[in-house]
Design a protein around this motif. Structure first.
Motif, PDB file in Angstrom:
ATOM      1  N   ALA A 195      15.834  35.329  -2.394  1.00 24.30           N
ATOM      2  CA  ALA A 195      17.053  34.704  -1.880  1.00 24.30           C
ATOM      3  C   ALA A 195      17.709  35.572  -0.814  1.00 24.30           C
ATOM      4  O   ALA A 195      18.164  35.073   0.227  1.00 24.30           O
ATOM      5  CB  ALA A 195      18.028  34.438  -3.026  1.00 24.30           C
ATOM      6  N   GLU A 196      17.760  36.862  -1.060  1.00 24.70           N
ATOM      7  CA  GLU A 196      18.368  37.759  -0.085  1.00 24.70           C
ATOM      8  C   GLU A 196      17.571  37.783   1.212  1.00 24.70           C
ATOM      9  O   GLU A 196      18.138  37.823   2.309  1.00 24.70           O
ATOM     10  CB  GLU A 196      18.465  39.173  -0.672  1.00 24.70           C
ATOM     11  CG  GLU A 196      19.213  40.155   0.213  1.00 24.70           C
ATOM     12  CD  GLU A 196      20.625  39.697   0.520  1.00 24.70           C
ATOM     13  OE1 GLU A 196      21.121  39.997   1.625  1.00 24.70           O
ATOM     14  OE2 GLU A 196      21.240  39.021  -0.341  1.00 24.70           O
ATOM     15  N   GLY A 197      16.237  37.737   1.092  1.00 21.93           N
ATOM     16  CA  GLY A 197      15.414  37.685   2.289  1.00 21.93           C
ATOM     17  C   GLY A 197      15.647  36.419   3.095  1.00 21.93           C
ATOM     18  O   GLY A 197      15.707  36.441   4.326  1.00 21.93           O
ATOM     19  N   LEU A 198      15.808  35.278   2.400  1.00 20.07           N
ATOM     20  CA  LEU A 198      16.090  34.022   3.090  1.00 20.07           C
ATOM     21  C   LEU A 198      17.457  34.057   3.761  1.00 20.07           C
ATOM     22  O   LEU A 198      17.639  33.572   4.880  1.00 20.07           O
ATOM     23  CB  LEU A 198      16.039  32.858   2.093  1.00 20.07           C
ATOM     24  CG  LEU A 198      14.678  32.522   1.486  1.00 20.07           C
ATOM     25  CD1 LEU A 198      14.838  31.504   0.371  1.00 20.07           C
ATOM     26  CD2 LEU A 198      13.736  31.979   2.556  1.00 20.07           C
ATOM     27  N   ARG A 199      18.420  34.642   3.073  1.00 21.80           N
ATOM     28  CA  ARG A 199      19.793  34.641   3.575  1.00 21.80           C
ATOM     29  C   ARG A 199      19.954  35.532   4.810  1.00 21.80           C
ATOM     30  O   ARG A 199      20.793  35.256   5.670  1.00 21.80           O
ATOM     31  CB  ARG A 199      20.730  35.096   2.465  1.00 21.80           C
ATOM     32  CG  ARG A 199      22.208  34.784   2.709  1.00 21.80           C
ATOM     33  CD  ARG A 199      23.045  35.082   1.485  1.00 21.80           C
ATOM     34  NE  ARG A 199      22.882  34.062   0.467  1.00 21.80           N
ATOM     35  CZ  ARG A 199      22.280  34.257  -0.709  1.00 21.80           C
ATOM     36  NH1 ARG A 199      21.783  35.443  -1.010  1.00 21.80           N
ATOM     37  NH2 ARG A 199      22.172  33.286  -1.583  1.00 21.80           N
ATOM     38  N   SER A 200      19.169  36.579   4.888  1.00 24.11           N
ATOM     39  CA  SER A 200      19.325  37.532   5.987  1.00 24.11           C
ATOM     40  C   SER A 200      18.420  37.235   7.167  1.00 24.11           C
ATOM     41  O   SER A 200      18.398  37.984   8.137  1.00 24.11           O
ATOM     42  CB  SER A 200      19.042  38.953   5.483  1.00 24.11           C
ATOM     43  OG  SER A 200      17.706  39.044   4.997  1.00 24.11           O
ATOM     44  N   SER A 201      17.650  36.142   7.119  1.00 24.44           N
ATOM     45  CA  SER A 201      16.718  35.828   8.199  1.00 24.44           C
ATOM     46  C   SER A 201      17.085  34.504   8.837  1.00 24.44           C
ATOM     47  O   SER A 201      17.686  33.638   8.214  1.00 24.44           O
ATOM     48  CB  SER A 201      15.284  35.761   7.670  1.00 24.44           C
ATOM     49  OG  SER A 201      15.147  34.694   6.751  1.00 24.44           O
ATOM     50  N   ARG A 202      16.708  34.353  10.087  1.00 24.15           N
ATOM     51  CA  ARG A 202      16.944  33.100  10.800  1.00 24.15           C
ATOM     52  C   ARG A 202      15.672  32.268  10.891  1.00 24.15           C
ATOM     53  O   ARG A 202      15.727  31.073  11.129  1.00 24.15           O
ATOM     54  CB  ARG A 202      17.463  33.385  12.210  1.00 24.15           C
ATOM     55  CG  ARG A 202      18.874  33.953  12.239  1.00 24.15           C
ATOM     56  CD  ARG A 202      19.301  34.261  13.657  1.00 24.15           C
ATOM     57  NE  ARG A 202      19.162  33.099  14.524  1.00 24.15           N
ATOM     58  CZ  ARG A 202      19.332  33.148  15.841  1.00 24.15           C
ATOM     59  NH1 ARG A 202      19.636  34.297  16.426  1.00 24.15           N
ATOM     60  NH2 ARG A 202      19.196  32.071  16.574  1.00 24.15           N
ATOM     61  N   THR A 203      14.522  32.901  10.753  1.00 27.37           N
ATOM     62  CA  THR A 203      13.255  32.186  10.777  1.00 27.37           C
ATOM     63  C   THR A 203      12.418  32.633   9.600  1.00 27.37           C
ATOM     64  O   THR A 203      12.655  33.682   9.003  1.00 27.37           O
ATOM     65  CB  THR A 203      12.473  32.450  12.081  1.00 27.37           C
ATOM     66  OG1 THR A 203      12.128  33.832  12.132  1.00 27.37           O
ATOM     67  CG2 THR A 203      13.304  32.084  13.299  1.00 27.37           C
ATOM     68  N   LEU A 204      11.426  31.847   9.278  1.00 30.66           N
ATOM     69  CA  LEU A 204      10.593  32.144   8.127  1.00 30.66           C
ATOM     70  C   LEU A 204       9.840  33.455   8.305  1.00 30.66           C
ATOM     71  O   LEU A 204       9.656  34.214   7.356  1.00 30.66           O
ATOM     72  CB  LEU A 204       9.608  30.988   7.910  1.00 30.66           C
ATOM     73  CG  LEU A 204       8.847  30.962   6.592  1.00 30.66           C
ATOM     74  CD1 LEU A 204       9.811  30.852   5.429  1.00 30.66           C
ATOM     75  CD2 LEU A 204       7.857  29.817   6.573  1.00 30.66           C
ATOM     76  N   LYS A 205       9.432  33.767   9.530  1.00 28.74           N
ATOM     77  CA  LYS A 205       8.655  34.981   9.753  1.00 28.74           C
ATOM     78  C   LYS A 205       9.470  36.254   9.516  1.00 28.74           C
ATOM     79  O   LYS A 205       8.907  37.323   9.318  1.00 28.74           O
ATOM     80  CB  LYS A 205       8.087  34.979  11.183  1.00 28.74           C
ATOM     81  CG  LYS A 205       7.048  33.896  11.416  1.00 28.74           C
ATOM     82  CD  LYS A 205       6.512  33.955  12.827  1.00 28.74           C
ATOM     83  CE  LYS A 205       5.461  32.880  13.059  1.00 28.74           C
ATOM     84  NZ  LYS A 205       4.927  32.921  14.438  1.00 28.74           N
ATOM     85  N   GLU A 206      10.801  36.140   9.555  1.00 30.86           N
ATOM     86  CA  GLU A 206      11.637  37.315   9.378  1.00 30.86           C
ATOM     87  C   GLU A 206      11.908  37.637   7.915  1.00 30.86           C
ATOM     88  O   GLU A 206      12.497  38.661   7.608  1.00 30.86           O
ATOM     89  CB  GLU A 206      12.972  37.098  10.102  1.00 30.86           C
ATOM     90  CG  GLU A 206      12.838  36.921  11.610  1.00 30.86           C
ATOM     91  CD  GLU A 206      14.160  36.544  12.244  1.00 30.86           C
ATOM     92  OE1 GLU A 206      15.159  36.425  11.512  1.00 30.86           O
ATOM     93  OE2 GLU A 206      14.198  36.362  13.470  1.00 30.86           O
ATOM     94  N   VAL A 207      11.516  36.779   6.998  1.00 36.27           N
ATOM     95  CA  VAL A 207      11.836  36.977   5.590  1.00 36.27           C
ATOM     96  C   VAL A 207      11.088  38.188   5.044  1.00 36.27           C
ATOM     97  O   VAL A 207       9.882  38.348   5.262  1.00 36.27           O
ATOM     98  CB  VAL A 207      11.468  35.718   4.767  1.00 36.27           C
ATOM     99  CG1 VAL A 207      11.706  35.973   3.284  1.00 36.27           C
ATOM    100  CG2 VAL A 207      12.284  34.536   5.234  1.00 36.27           C
ATOM    101  N   ARG A 208      11.802  39.050   4.333  1.00 42.53           N
ATOM    102  CA  ARG A 208      11.200  40.195   3.657  1.00 42.53           C
ATOM    103  C   ARG A 208      11.554  40.108   2.178  1.00 42.53           C
ATOM    104  O   ARG A 208      12.718  39.918   1.821  1.00 42.53           O
ATOM    105  CB  ARG A 208      11.730  41.510   4.232  1.00 42.53           C
ATOM    106  CG  ARG A 208      11.347  41.740   5.685  1.00 42.53           C
ATOM    107  CD  ARG A 208       9.840  41.963   5.831  1.00 42.53           C
ATOM    108  NE  ARG A 208       9.485  42.290   7.203  1.00 42.53           N
ATOM    109  CZ  ARG A 208       9.196  41.383   8.125  1.00 42.53           C
ATOM    110  NH1 ARG A 208       9.232  40.101   7.805  1.00 42.53           N
ATOM    111  NH2 ARG A 208       8.882  41.747   9.351  1.00 42.53           N
ATOM    112  N   VAL A 209      10.564  40.236   1.331  1.00 45.74           N
ATOM    113  CA  VAL A 209      10.788  40.167  -0.112  1.00 45.74           C
ATOM    114  C   VAL A 209      10.200  41.410  -0.759  1.00 45.74           C
ATOM    115  O   VAL A 209       9.281  42.030  -0.227  1.00 45.74           O
ATOM    116  CB  VAL A 209      10.135  38.901  -0.722  1.00 45.74           C
ATOM    117  CG1 VAL A 209      10.839  37.667  -0.240  1.00 45.74           C
ATOM    118  CG2 VAL A 209       8.660  38.824  -0.369  1.00 45.74           C
TER     119      VAL A 209
END
Length: 667
Positions: A623-637
């Motif tokens: 959830a935190e990765g989704l919240r802090s990214s603007r695109t899917l490629k930026e998500v970090r988990v």
């Protein structure tokens, strides 16, 4: 244990083979929805709009008849509920706001920039009101629409005449609607409860089939449960205690919940279900609809394993409850969907409206566009200028769909409606011939509304033009101004309300999805939280059921929001299409959690607290990765925590791993 992953269909349309082919979002809006013809609604609309015209001609006051028909048109459009109690609210409450709107508009008619400022302020209030709920949305819409009409058209004097006539039209629709109440009684509520049982039967039949088919059926179960609870619990619990039929329906609906929980466990088992089980559920649906009582007769197979025992126990409990003639109201728990007291809900609604950033964003967005529209027509002479603001209001309804697609579809629908309106205004003489013509045109509104927004616009346009002609006596000359004003309104909504509005390019779908992932993590915690005694166990089960109902309802809302975003042009539509598989993965995570809890309840070994905590932490990290990214490629988990294949949570581990793979694809 492994969980088979199947490719989820992304409903963003196929690749266009030809450069000049229309985009997928436009084709989707122009493709008519498959829906049965609402014969009763069509007949009611024809009578409601034509009768005032007939009375007006008989009394030699056609303008008064046209105003009453305009009020009836608002009632016809707002009559979307099933239960009669809900229809009273859906029709009557918006009419009060509409009366206030036309009164204010009449008072500022011809006042120049004062009218611009007042309508802009009303737009702000209307937009903020619309964020509260369905009835409030229609109320806010009528408040602004009638204010625009009152400020743009000369109304009969004194000032209270127009509000009175418009309200009379809406109340006439309400009276026609309530004529069926003595005959149908609580029929809509019973039909909704029976529909939930039938949707579950379909889900059980699809449990051992393809993943996509089962998920589609489960979504229908969620929608059916939402509708049934909304109808049955439309009034306060105090009413339930005095109404035996309502108590019985609520008991039947609550008895369905254990069956709904058992369905994911049966699906994860992956073995075909005995046809006698879904057949028994369908028989219960008929019993609900027919009001059958007595001793149920079930011929069910011997259950195997925890999931089989859970399903068998839930089905037998539901059978007893459905056939029970007089359930004890004191034993009926309605906390799964009971609304709070009316005063409490009103205070919450006002608080949420005032302190909600989304409410202010939509109110300011609508106020900006209405202010621009009114300023434009004040500076530049535009014939029948109120149509510009009317178009802006209809297009800028985010709960109705994509602003971009609605603007384009409204322009196309208006053009199609003008073709029919031109024929009517050119060939039909004004007078009594308007009455049978109105019967036919008004009857088309409910029929076309079920087909899509463009079709609804095409049906409403000739009706409004015919009523406007009775007030202005311009005949065929109304056609071109109507088209021009509609195009101007669509252009204002597209430019100021979409292209130049920052939120259009920074869709908040990621934040909404991240919030739901956090809710899923909390659901995992609640599902396997330790309890010290039997009383705490019952309370924990109730809390878990409430959390499950809430998260499934929220998931339904997230799915609707994503599907709406998919109709936007790039980059919003492309971003929603990329994130869509995460919505599906999240639904599977919730299903796997429910299935694991059901298996534990019926004999499977409970998971270790550390394993539960690790899974919850993974979801919070996602959830935190989704919240802090603007695109899917930026998500970090964070890294995946190890999970034992023998654990009851093994399917949940696999679903979380699949969600991680979607959110953090290999580069």
């Amino acid at each position: 244990m492994t969980t088979e992953r199947r490719t989820e269909h992304i409903p963003s349309g196929p690749p266009r083979p030809k450069p000049l082919a229309p985009p997928a979002w436009l084709l989707a809006g122009l493709r008519p929805h498959h829906a049965p013809v609402p014969w009763a609604a069509a007949a009611r609309a024809g009578i409601a709009l034509a009768t005032p015209l007939a009375v007006g001609f008989a009394l030699d006051e056609p303008e008064y008849g046209a105003l009453v028909s305009m009020g009836a048109l608002s009632g016809v459009i707002g009559d979307t509920a099933d239960a009669y109690r809900m229809r009273i609210l859906n029709i009557a409450v918006p009419q009060l706001f509409g009366a206030v709107g036309v009164a204010i508009g009449t008072l500022v008619f011809g006042q120049g920039w004062l009218a611009v400022g007042v309508l802009t302020l009303i737009a702000l209030v209307s937009g903020m009101i619309s964020s509260i709920g369905t009835v409030a949305s229609v109320s806010g819409l009528l408040l602004l629409l009638n204010a625009v009409v009152g400020a743009g058209l000369p109304m009969p004097r004194p000032w209270w005449t127009a509000p009175l006539l418009l309200t009379a039209g809406g109340l006439f629709v309400l009276v026609l609607t309530l004529l069926g109440w003595p005959l149908r009684g609580r029929g809509p509520e019973r039909t909704a409860v029976a529909g939930a049982y039938r949707a579950l039967a379909d889900s059980l039949e699809a449990a051992a089939g393809p993943q996509s088919a089962y998920e589609e059926c489960r979504q229908r179960v969620t929608q059916a449960l939402n509708q049934a609870y909304d109808l049955v619990l439309a009034r306060r619990a105090l009413v339930h205690g005095r109404s035996a039929p309502l108590v019985r329906m609520l008991a039947q609906l609550n008895a369905l919940i254990p069956l709904v929980e058992a369905a994911p466990a049966v699906h994860l088992r992956g073995r075909p279900l005995d046809p006698a089980v879904p057949a028994a559920v369908r028989d219960l649906a008929w019993a609900v609809e027919d009001g059958r009582t007595g001793t149920p007769h079930l011929a069910l197979p011997t259950p195997e394993g925890p999931s089989g025992r859970a399903l068998d126990s839930a089905l037998r409990h539901a059978a007893v409850t459905v056939h029970l003639a007089d359930p004890d109201p004191n034993n009926i728990d309605d906390r799964l969907g009971r609304p709070a007291a009316l005063g409490v809900r009103a205070r919450r609604a006002v608080r949420d409206m005032v302190f909600s950033a989304a409410s202010w964003r939509y109110g300011l967005r609508l106020a900006l566009c209405i202010g621009l529209a009114q300023s434009l027509v004040s500076l530049i002479p535009v014939e029948r200028s109120y149509w510009v603001a009317l178009t802006v209001t209809f297009v800028l309804k985010p709960d109705f769909g994509s602003v971009f697609s609605r603007a384009v579809l409204r322009a196309l629908g208006t053009a199609a409606g003008l073709v029919l309106a031109a024929a009517v205004l050119a060939e039909v003489p004004r007078g009594w011939w308007d009455v049978p013509v109105m019967v036919l045109l008004a009857a088309l509104i409910p029929v076309f509304s079920a087909k899509g927004y463009a079709f609804q616009t095409a049906a409403i346009t000739p009706v409004i033009l015919l009523l406007s002609d009775l007030l202005n006596h311009q005949g065929f000359d109304l056609i071109l101004p109507r088209l021009l004003d509609s195009l101007i309104g669509c252009a204002i909504a597209l430019v100021a309300g979409y292209l130049l509005w920052p939120e259009s390019w920074h869709a908040r779908i990621g934040d909404r999805l991240a919030d739901t992932v956090d809710d899923a993590a909390r659901y995992v915690d609640r599902a396997f939280a330790p309890v010290p005694d039997e009383a705490a166990l019952r309370e924990a089960r109730q809390i878990r059921l409430q959390a499950r109902r809430r998260i499934y309802r929220d998931l339904s809302g997230v799915r609707s929001e994503f599907q709406r975003a998919l109709t936007e042009p790039p980059p919003t539509g492309a971003r929603a299409a990329a994130w869509w598989p995460l919505v599906v993965a999240l639904e599977r995570i919730v299903d796997a959690t429910t299935a694991a809890r059901v298996r534990v309840n019926h004999g499977a070994a409970a998971p270790d607290a550390a394993e539960v905590a690790a899974l919850s932490a993974e979801l919070h990290g996602l959830a935190e990765g989704l919240r802090s990214s603007r695109t899917l490629k930026e998500v970090r988990v964070p890294p995946l925590a190890p999970g034992a294949e023998e654990s009851v949570l093994a399917p949940l581990h696999h679903e979380v791993a699949a969600a991680r793979a979607i959110a953090q694809p290999e580069r």
